[in-house]
Enzyme design. Structure first.
Site, PDB file in Angstrom:
ATOM      1  N   HIS A   1      55.158  38.613  45.234  1.00  0.00           N
ATOM      2  CA  HIS A   1      55.403  39.208  43.926  1.00  0.00           C
ATOM      3  C   HIS A   1      56.768  39.902  43.909  1.00  0.00           C
ATOM      4  O   HIS A   1      57.318  40.222  44.961  1.00  0.00           O
ATOM      5  CB  HIS A   1      54.341  40.282  43.627  1.00  0.00           C
ATOM      6  CG  HIS A   1      52.977  39.751  43.346  1.00  0.00           C
ATOM      7  ND1 HIS A   1      51.863  40.138  44.059  1.00  0.00           N
ATOM      8  CD2 HIS A   1      52.532  38.876  42.415  1.00  0.00           C
ATOM      9  CE1 HIS A   1      50.797  39.531  43.562  1.00  0.00           C
ATOM     10  NE2 HIS A   1      51.168  38.750  42.575  1.00  0.00           N
TER      11      HIS A   1
ATOM     12  N   CYS B   1      49.625  47.481  45.374  1.00  0.00           N
ATOM     13  CA  CYS B   1      48.581  46.570  44.882  1.00  0.00           C
ATOM     14  C   CYS B   1      47.203  47.200  44.757  1.00  0.00           C
ATOM     15  O   CYS B   1      46.387  46.728  43.985  1.00  0.00           O
ATOM     16  CB  CYS B   1      48.397  45.386  45.822  1.00  0.00           C
ATOM     17  SG  CYS B   1      49.837  44.856  46.702  1.00  0.00           S
TER      18      CYS B   1
ATOM     19  N   ARG C   1      41.695  34.101  41.243  1.00  0.00           N
ATOM     20  CA  ARG C   1      41.715  35.503  40.820  1.00  0.00           C
ATOM     21  C   ARG C   1      41.433  35.662  39.328  1.00  0.00           C
ATOM     22  O   ARG C   1      41.240  36.780  38.859  1.00  0.00           O
ATOM     23  CB  ARG C   1      43.053  36.150  41.204  1.00  0.00           C
ATOM     24  CG  ARG C   1      43.285  36.122  42.721  1.00  0.00           C
ATOM     25  CD  ARG C   1      44.258  37.175  43.180  1.00  0.00           C
ATOM     26  NE  ARG C   1      43.787  38.502  42.799  1.00  0.00           N
ATOM     27  CZ  ARG C   1      44.503  39.618  42.954  1.00  0.00           C
ATOM     28  NH1 ARG C   1      45.714  39.535  43.475  1.00  0.00           N
ATOM     29  NH2 ARG C   1      44.019  40.778  42.592  1.00  0.00           N
TER      30      ARG C   1
HETATM   31  C1  CIR Z   1      46.835  37.568  46.523  1.00  0.00           C
HETATM   32  O1  CIR Z   1      47.397  36.638  47.120  1.00  0.00           O
HETATM   33  O2  CIR Z   1      46.702  37.554  45.305  1.00  0.00           O
HETATM   34  C2  CIR Z   1      46.306  38.736  47.324  1.00  0.00           C
HETATM   35  N1  CIR Z   1      45.826  38.279  48.588  1.00  0.00           N
HETATM   36  C3  CIR Z   1      47.373  39.775  47.511  1.00  0.00           C
HETATM   37  C4  CIR Z   1      47.780  40.423  46.229  1.00  0.00           C
HETATM   38  C5  CIR Z   1      48.751  41.525  46.449  1.00  0.00           C
HETATM   39  N2  CIR Z   1      49.052  42.157  45.229  1.00  0.00           N
HETATM   40  C6  CIR Z   1      50.229  42.675  44.910  1.00  0.00           C
HETATM   41  O3  CIR Z   1      51.197  42.526  45.655  1.00  0.00           O
HETATM   42  N3  CIR Z   1      50.340  43.279  43.747  1.00  0.00           N
END
Ligand code: CIR
Length: 253
Positions: free
Chosen positions: A161, A248, A86
């Site tokens: 998170h 998110c 990411r």
């Molecule tokens: C990840 O694992 O980074 C993404 N598939 C999901 C991110 C979700 N974001 C969040 O809870 N703020």
């Protein structure tokens, strides 16, 4: 804080290749797009101007825009995402946010995901998780501290998170999963505890007095209504398959 803007990003055709631990099956692109559009419409109906970014090729998780910045009225902190796949998503967000706020970056060796940061007025809770380390949390606390915010680090022993498990529903009240109920750092707040089996319902989003909640969690829904929340339900089934939820998929400011 009253929100006037929300940044979102269109999920890419490759969105199912993002990181996930959920065992909920493969998400469907068409359904994801419908749910994403409904989410944007809900934010617009609440008076927010939406800024919709295009897909970011090579970054299947990039539509989870919340993770790459923490925005307050004074500053936009550009994060350094904890998952290597990411890292890089934040560059375009820095460009967009620099049109709205002074920006300040989280620097190596710090890592920070916006999903670990819960702002409650001038309080800021920062989850120490697999994505956010102490250096990242410390940098955030210093940047926001310069603007009068008081940050508290909280260990994240369950969930991806911090905000997968703890969110503000209004006033002095947090919605928390059982894993976080009684967490000493949250002691100043009343807590509504998500019933067992409905843990994914903890990811709710307070926008201008209304509470967006994920569809399909009747016990949590009832608890929130009984508490006095003015709810809007949205189907988040496809994002949930990718470990995502309501918070998110946008950056509000
Ligand atoms: C990840 O694992 O980074 C993404 N598939 C999901 C991110 C979700 N974001 C969040 O809870 N703020």
């Amino acid at each position: 804080m009253t929100f006037t803007h929300a940044i979102t990003r269109k999920p890419g055709l490759d969105f199912a290749e993002g990181i996930t631990t959920a065992k909920l099956g493969t998400p469907d692109y068409e359904l994801m797009m419908l749910q994403h559009a409904a989410y944007i419409n809900a934010l617009r109906a609440l008076g927010l101007m939406t800024i919709e970014l295009d897909t970011l090729p090579g970054h299947p998780d990039a539509y989870f825009v919340e993770d790459v910045a923490v925005v307050t009225p004074e500053v936009a902190v550009i994060t350094r995402p904890g998952a290597p796949s990411r890292q890089g998503e934040e560059a375009t967000m820095a460009l967009v946010l620099s049109q709205h706020r002074p920006v300040a970056p989280i620097k190596s060796p710090g890592t920070l995901d916006g999903g670990d940061v819960l702002m409650v007025g001038s309080r800021c809770f920062v989850g120490l998780s697999e994505r956010t380390n102490a250096a990242g949390a410390g940098q955030l606390a210093r940047i926001l501290g310069d603007h009068g915010y008081n940050c508290t680090a909280v260990p994240v022993a369950a969930g991806l998170h911090f905000k997968s498990s703890v969110n503000w529903v209004g006033g002095k009240t947090l919605l928390v999963t059982a894993d976080f109920a009684g967490q000493p750092e949250l002691a100043d707040y009343e807590q509504i505890v998500v019933p067992e089996g409905e843990e994914a319902a903890a990811n709710v989003l307070l926008v201008n007095g209304r509470l967006l909640i994920p569809q399909g969690y009747p016990q949590t829904r009832k608890k929130l209504i009984d508490w006095g929340a003015d709810i809007i339900e949205l189907n988040m089934s496809e994002a949930a398959k990718m470990d995502g939820g309501l918070t998110c998929m946008s950056l509000r400011f």
